[in-house]
Design a protein around this motif. Structure first.
Motif, PDB file in Angstrom:
ATOM      1  N   GLU A 215      -3.181 -18.612 -43.902  1.00 39.17           N
ATOM      2  CA  GLU A 215      -3.483 -17.918 -42.650  1.00 39.17           C
ATOM      3  C   GLU A 215      -4.125 -16.570 -42.992  1.00 39.17           C
ATOM      4  N   LEU A 216      -4.910 -16.023 -42.073  1.00 36.81           N
ATOM      5  CA  LEU A 216      -5.611 -14.762 -42.323  1.00 36.81           C
ATOM      6  C   LEU A 216      -4.651 -13.626 -42.661  1.00 36.81           C
ATOM      7  N   GLU A 217      -3.510 -13.580 -41.990  1.00 38.98           N
ATOM      8  CA  GLU A 217      -2.533 -12.518 -42.269  1.00 38.98           C
ATOM      9  C   GLU A 217      -1.996 -12.638 -43.693  1.00 38.98           C
ATOM     10  N   ASP A 218      -1.809 -13.875 -44.145  1.00 41.78           N
ATOM     11  CA  ASP A 218      -1.298 -14.088 -45.504  1.00 41.78           C
ATOM     12  C   ASP A 218      -2.352 -13.710 -46.545  1.00 41.78           C
TER      13      ASP A 218
ATOM     14  N   ALA B 262      -4.552 -11.363 -46.123  1.00 43.78           N
ATOM     15  CA  ALA B 262      -4.525  -9.892 -46.133  1.00 43.78           C
ATOM     16  C   ALA B 262      -3.366  -9.376 -46.974  1.00 43.78           C
ATOM     17  N   ARG B 263      -2.200  -9.992 -46.845  1.00 41.03           N
ATOM     18  CA  ARG B 263      -1.038  -9.577 -47.653  1.00 41.03           C
ATOM     19  C   ARG B 263      -1.262  -9.870 -49.129  1.00 41.03           C
TER      20      ARG B 263
ATOM     21  N   SER C 208      -3.990  -9.996 -50.738  1.00 45.48           N
ATOM     22  CA  SER C 208      -4.989  -9.086 -51.313  1.00 45.48           C
ATOM     23  C   SER C 208      -4.358  -7.773 -51.779  1.00 45.48           C
ATOM     24  N   GLN C 209      -3.144  -7.480 -51.313  1.00 48.46           N
ATOM     25  CA  GLN C 209      -2.465  -6.245 -51.691  1.00 48.46           C
ATOM     26  C   GLN C 209      -1.550  -6.411 -52.909  1.00 48.46           C
TER      27      GLN C 209
ATOM     28  N   CYS D  82      -9.536 -12.289 -52.804  1.00 52.83           N
ATOM     29  CA  CYS D  82      -9.391 -12.356 -51.339  1.00 52.83           C
ATOM     30  C   CYS D  82     -10.560 -11.708 -50.608  1.00 52.83           C
TER      31      CYS D  82
END
Length: 163
Positions: A85-88, A90-91, A93-94, A103
């Motif tokens: 998922e897009l939120e995952d 984003a996470r 990538s950190q 990512c």
């Protein structure tokens, strides 16, 4: 988690053009995980032969820190990440510099766009390659239509100048 029955094994071969070492057998050094953690000379030997990244990996294995993701080929990581998922994403990538790079890569976002878009015209692909696939993905449809219209007008003007 410490597993005392596991060992780090280093096998050494002598390679020579002369007959001096022709009959010599490979050497072998076996150390328990705990012994390896405190054996800096063996760590240095491995670093010289295989590089610091391998030593760090073996040290992490001996400490029970298994990070198999970092050893997967980038192409496989891209394939796996494209299903998140897009939120995952984003996470993820950190997590590290490596995952931030993956990512944000055009290859990942191209996979995502192609998977999620019903129709992707050659003109849209060109625009995505120019602007970047991630930027293309997050651009709303109205802005994309305007950008495509501008591209067409620019191409028409160039074609008129050539004739």
């Amino acid at each position: 988690l410490f597993l005392p029955h596991l060992e780090v094994i280093l096998r050494l071969w002598r390679i020579s053009c002369t007959n001096e070492f022709r009959e010599s057998r490979p050497g072998e050094i076996k150390k328990s995980h705990e012994d390896f953690l405190y054996n800096s000379s063996l760590q240095i030997q491995i670093a010289i032969a295989f590089g610091a990244k391998v030593v760090d990996h073996v040290l992490n294995l001996c400490r029970g820190n298994y990070d198999f993701l970092e050893w997967l080929p980038v192409s496989l990581l891209l394939y796996i990440i494209s299903y998140l998922e897009l939120e995952d994403i984003a996470r993820l990538s950190q997590v590290s510099c490596v995952f931030e790079m993956i990512c944000s890569s055009n290859a990942l976002w191209e996979n995502i766009v192609e998977k999620l878009c019903d129709t992707l015209t050659p003109e849209m692909k060109e625009l995505a390659q120019e602007t970047g696939w991630k930027q293309f993905f997050f651009t709303n449809r109205l802005q994309l239509q305007l950008q495509l219209q501008r591209r067409r007008q620019k191409q028409d003007a160039q074609n008129k100048n050539l004739t």
